[in-house]
Design a protein around this motif. Structure first.
Motif, PDB file in Angstrom:
ATOM      1  N   ARG A   1     -82.274 -17.270  21.267  1.00 38.80           N
ATOM      2  CA  ARG A   1     -82.163 -17.122  22.705  1.00 38.80           C
ATOM      3  C   ARG A   1     -83.270 -17.893  23.420  1.00 38.80           C
ATOM      4  O   ARG A   1     -83.050 -18.548  24.437  1.00 38.80           O
ATOM      5  CB  ARG A   1     -82.230 -15.642  23.095  1.00 38.80           C
ATOM      6  CG  ARG A   1     -81.930 -15.368  24.582  1.00 38.80           C
ATOM      7  CD  ARG A   1     -82.065 -13.880  24.885  1.00 38.80           C
ATOM      8  NE  ARG A   1     -81.212 -13.089  24.034  1.00 38.80           N
ATOM      9  CZ  ARG A   1     -79.940 -12.803  24.306  1.00 38.80           C
ATOM     10  NH1 ARG A   1     -79.397 -13.256  25.419  1.00 38.80           N
ATOM     11  NH2 ARG A   1     -79.215 -12.065  23.485  1.00 38.80           N
ATOM     12  N   GLY A   2     -84.480 -17.843  22.855  1.00 41.56           N
ATOM     13  CA  GLY A   2     -85.615 -18.532  23.465  1.00 41.56           C
ATOM     14  C   GLY A   2     -85.409 -20.040  23.523  1.00 41.56           C
ATOM     15  O   GLY A   2     -85.701 -20.682  24.534  1.00 41.56           O
ATOM     16  N   THR A   3     -84.902 -20.623  22.415  1.00 38.91           N
ATOM     17  CA  THR A   3     -84.660 -22.069  22.367  1.00 38.91           C
ATOM     18  C   THR A   3     -83.581 -22.472  23.360  1.00 38.91           C
ATOM     19  O   THR A   3     -83.709 -23.477  24.066  1.00 38.91           O
ATOM     20  CB  THR A   3     -84.235 -22.486  20.948  1.00 38.91           C
ATOM     21  OG1 THR A   3     -85.306 -22.212  20.032  1.00 38.91           O
ATOM     22  CG2 THR A   3     -83.912 -23.977  20.899  1.00 38.91           C
ATOM     23  N   LEU A   4     -82.512 -21.684  23.435  1.00 33.55           N
ATOM     24  CA  LEU A   4     -81.423 -21.987  24.364  1.00 33.55           C
ATOM     25  C   LEU A   4     -81.921 -21.916  25.803  1.00 33.55           C
ATOM     26  O   LEU A   4     -81.632 -22.806  26.618  1.00 33.55           O
ATOM     27  CB  LEU A   4     -80.272 -21.016  24.167  1.00 33.55           C
ATOM     28  CG  LEU A   4     -79.082 -21.178  25.124  1.00 33.55           C
ATOM     29  CD1 LEU A   4     -78.445 -22.555  24.956  1.00 33.55           C
ATOM     30  CD2 LEU A   4     -78.053 -20.079  24.904  1.00 33.55           C
ATOM     31  N   ARG A   5     -82.681 -20.892  26.109  1.00 36.86           N
ATOM     32  CA  ARG A   5     -83.177 -20.738  27.479  1.00 36.86           C
ATOM     33  C   ARG A   5     -84.129 -21.865  27.867  1.00 36.86           C
ATOM     34  O   ARG A   5     -84.145 -22.310  29.014  1.00 36.86           O
ATOM     35  CB  ARG A   5     -83.868 -19.374  27.639  1.00 36.86           C
ATOM     36  CG  ARG A   5     -82.883 -18.220  27.678  1.00 36.86           C
ATOM     37  CD  ARG A   5     -83.555 -16.898  27.968  1.00 36.86           C
ATOM     38  NE  ARG A   5     -82.567 -15.844  28.162  1.00 36.86           N
ATOM     39  CZ  ARG A   5     -82.868 -14.570  28.402  1.00 36.86           C
ATOM     40  NH1 ARG A   5     -84.144 -14.197  28.479  1.00 36.86           N
ATOM     41  NH2 ARG A   5     -81.913 -13.672  28.574  1.00 36.86           N
ATOM     42  N   GLU A   6     -84.912 -22.313  26.902  1.00 37.96           N
ATOM     43  CA  GLU A   6     -85.818 -23.436  27.167  1.00 37.96           C
ATOM     44  C   GLU A   6     -85.019 -24.695  27.515  1.00 37.96           C
ATOM     45  O   GLU A   6     -85.377 -25.448  28.433  1.00 37.96           O
ATOM     46  CB  GLU A   6     -86.701 -23.689  25.941  1.00 37.96           C
ATOM     47  CG  GLU A   6     -87.785 -24.729  26.164  1.00 37.96           C
ATOM     48  CD  GLU A   6     -88.677 -24.911  24.956  1.00 37.96           C
ATOM     49  OE1 GLU A   6     -89.434 -25.912  24.921  1.00 37.96           O
ATOM     50  OE2 GLU A   6     -88.630 -24.069  24.033  1.00 37.96           O
ATOM     51  N   ALA A   7     -83.930 -24.927  26.792  1.00 41.04           N
ATOM     52  CA  ALA A   7     -83.087 -26.100  27.041  1.00 41.04           C
ATOM     53  C   ALA A   7     -82.405 -25.997  28.406  1.00 41.04           C
ATOM     54  O   ALA A   7     -82.352 -26.965  29.170  1.00 41.04           O
ATOM     55  CB  ALA A   7     -82.042 -26.233  25.940  1.00 41.04           C
ATOM     56  N   ILE A   8     -81.885 -24.809  28.716  1.00 38.91           N
ATOM     57  CA  ILE A   8     -81.217 -24.613  30.010  1.00 38.91           C
ATOM     58  C   ILE A   8     -82.208 -24.779  31.152  1.00 38.91           C
ATOM     59  O   ILE A   8     -81.900 -25.381  32.189  1.00 38.91           O
ATOM     60  CB  ILE A   8     -80.542 -23.226  30.056  1.00 38.91           C
ATOM     61  CG1 ILE A   8     -79.323 -23.225  29.127  1.00 38.91           C
ATOM     62  CG2 ILE A   8     -80.130 -22.867  31.491  1.00 38.91           C
ATOM     63  CD1 ILE A   8     -78.638 -21.880  28.993  1.00 38.91           C
ATOM     64  N   LYS A   9     -83.418 -24.261  30.967  1.00 44.76           N
ATOM     65  CA  LYS A   9     -84.457 -24.408  31.990  1.00 44.76           C
ATOM     66  C   LYS A   9     -84.778 -25.881  32.231  1.00 44.76           C
ATOM     67  O   LYS A   9     -84.961 -26.316  33.373  1.00 44.76           O
ATOM     68  CB  LYS A   9     -85.721 -23.662  31.566  1.00 44.76           C
ATOM     69  CG  LYS A   9     -86.843 -23.710  32.592  1.00 44.76           C
ATOM     70  CD  LYS A   9     -88.058 -22.927  32.109  1.00 44.76           C
ATOM     71  CE  LYS A   9     -89.189 -22.999  33.135  1.00 44.76           C
ATOM     72  NZ  LYS A   9     -90.388 -22.249  32.657  1.00 44.76           N
ATOM     73  N   ALA A  10     -84.825 -26.669  31.148  1.00 43.62           N
ATOM     74  CA  ALA A  10     -85.114 -28.099  31.275  1.00 43.62           C
ATOM     75  C   ALA A  10     -84.018 -28.799  32.072  1.00 43.62           C
ATOM     76  O   ALA A  10     -84.296 -29.644  32.934  1.00 43.62           O
ATOM     77  CB  ALA A  10     -85.252 -28.734  29.890  1.00 43.62           C
ATOM     78  N   LEU A  11     -82.766 -28.440  31.818  1.00 45.20           N
ATOM     79  CA  LEU A  11     -81.653 -29.074  32.531  1.00 45.20           C
ATOM     80  C   LEU A  11     -81.550 -28.573  33.971  1.00 45.20           C
ATOM     81  O   LEU A  11     -81.085 -29.299  34.849  1.00 45.20           O
ATOM     82  CB  LEU A  11     -80.340 -28.825  31.783  1.00 45.20           C
ATOM     83  CG  LEU A  11     -80.217 -29.588  30.461  1.00 45.20           C
ATOM     84  CD1 LEU A  11     -78.964 -29.178  29.706  1.00 45.20           C
ATOM     85  CD2 LEU A  11     -80.218 -31.086  30.697  1.00 45.20           C
ATOM     86  N   ALA A  12     -82.007 -27.363  34.210  1.00 49.97           N
ATOM     87  CA  ALA A  12     -82.041 -26.859  35.586  1.00 49.97           C
ATOM     88  C   ALA A  12     -83.081 -27.621  36.396  1.00 49.97           C
ATOM     89  O   ALA A  12     -82.903 -27.888  37.584  1.00 49.97           O
ATOM     90  CB  ALA A  12     -82.344 -25.362  35.596  1.00 49.97           C
ATOM     91  N   SER A  13     -84.174 -28.006  35.744  1.00 50.93           N
ATOM     92  CA  SER A  13     -85.229 -28.742  36.450  1.00 50.93           C
ATOM     93  C   SER A  13     -84.783 -30.146  36.838  1.00 50.93           C
ATOM     94  O   SER A  13     -85.301 -30.733  37.789  1.00 50.93           O
ATOM     95  CB  SER A  13     -86.495 -28.825  35.583  1.00 50.93           C
ATOM     96  OG  SER A  13     -86.297 -29.684  34.473  1.00 50.93           O
ATOM     97  N   THR A  14     -83.801 -30.690  36.113  1.00 53.31           N
ATOM     98  CA  THR A  14     -83.280 -32.021  36.447  1.00 53.31           C
ATOM     99  C   THR A  14     -82.163 -31.952  37.485  1.00 53.31           C
ATOM    100  O   THR A  14     -81.731 -32.978  38.002  1.00 53.31           O
ATOM    101  CB  THR A  14     -82.721 -32.739  35.208  1.00 53.31           C
ATOM    102  OG1 THR A  14     -81.552 -32.048  34.752  1.00 53.31           O
ATOM    103  CG2 THR A  14     -83.756 -32.795  34.095  1.00 53.31           C
TER     104      THR A  14
END
Length: 224
Positions: free
Chosen positions: A47-60
């Protein structure tokens, strides 16, 4: 002794997979992506890895995370996401000024490179535009007009020009354009449209650019 290449962080791999899914149309703009458990199982990550990836794409700007609702697709690329964020900080007049640069150069280049089949496609889109305007089907009119300008950008022969232009999406047209329509506005102005196609067909770059400028000057004159 050879060194084993370092593997990128797992979250970066997940970012790449999610970006690819959006780019290939698995989820369209406005769609909600699957819930976390489904994506975790599909990609074999925590869950942590997925959320980190989603957060990165939200920032873009590609994703939008809505608390208690889920994650939605906002844009199809980082360029598009950036444009959408930047647009919120600038006026419609500022955005239209950007079109002067993009549209005039696209027109010049298209006049040097467009093929007969491109001319035919442009004329077909203008016919759809005219029919929609006469029927007062403004969403269809805006869509045909937008596709016309996208085709001109593509006819420039510069892929980046087309990608940047496409990234503006609803900023240049769509609902925002329809909301600005006012009584007396000429939705079938020849300048920048039929006159532009004639200039492109004649292979006259400067005439094409002048036609675009005339159209954009007209649009600016109708802005509040």
């Amino acid at each position: 002794m050879s060194k084993t290449p370092l593997r990128p962080p797992l979250s970066e791999e997940v970012v790449a997979k999610l970006q690819s899914a959006v780019a290939k149309g698995r989820w369209k703009v406005g769609d909600r992506i699957p819930a976390e458990p489904e994506l975790m199982a599909e990609m074999g990550v925590s869950r942590g890895t997925l959320r980190e990836a989603i957060k990165a794409l939200a920032s873009t700007g590609i994703f939008e995370v809505r608390r208690g609702d889920g994650t939605y697709v906002r844009a199809t690329s980082e360029i598009s996401g950036t444009v959408q964020r930047v647009y919120r900080d600038h006026s419609d007049q500022d955005v239209l000024q950007v079109r002067f640069a993009l549209d005039t150069q696209s027109a010049r280049l298209a006049a040097r490179a467009a093929e007969p089949k491109v001319i035919d496609k442009l004329r077909a889109l203008l016919s759809q535009r005219s029919e929609a305007w006469e029927a007062r089907d403004y969403p269809a009119w805006a869509q045909a007009d937008w596709q016309f300008h996208l085709e001109v950008a593509q006819a420039s022969g510069v892929p980046l020009m087309h990608e940047i232009y496409e990234s503006f999406g609803d900023v240049f047209h769509g609902t925002k354009m329809v909301q600005r329509l006012a009584d007396g506005f000429d939705g079938c102005l020849r300048a920048g449209h039929e006159a532009l196609v004639e200039a492109i067909e004649a292979g006259d770059p400067e005439r094409a650019a002048r036609s675009v400028i005339e159209n954009l000057d007209y649009c600016i004159s109708w802005m509040p």
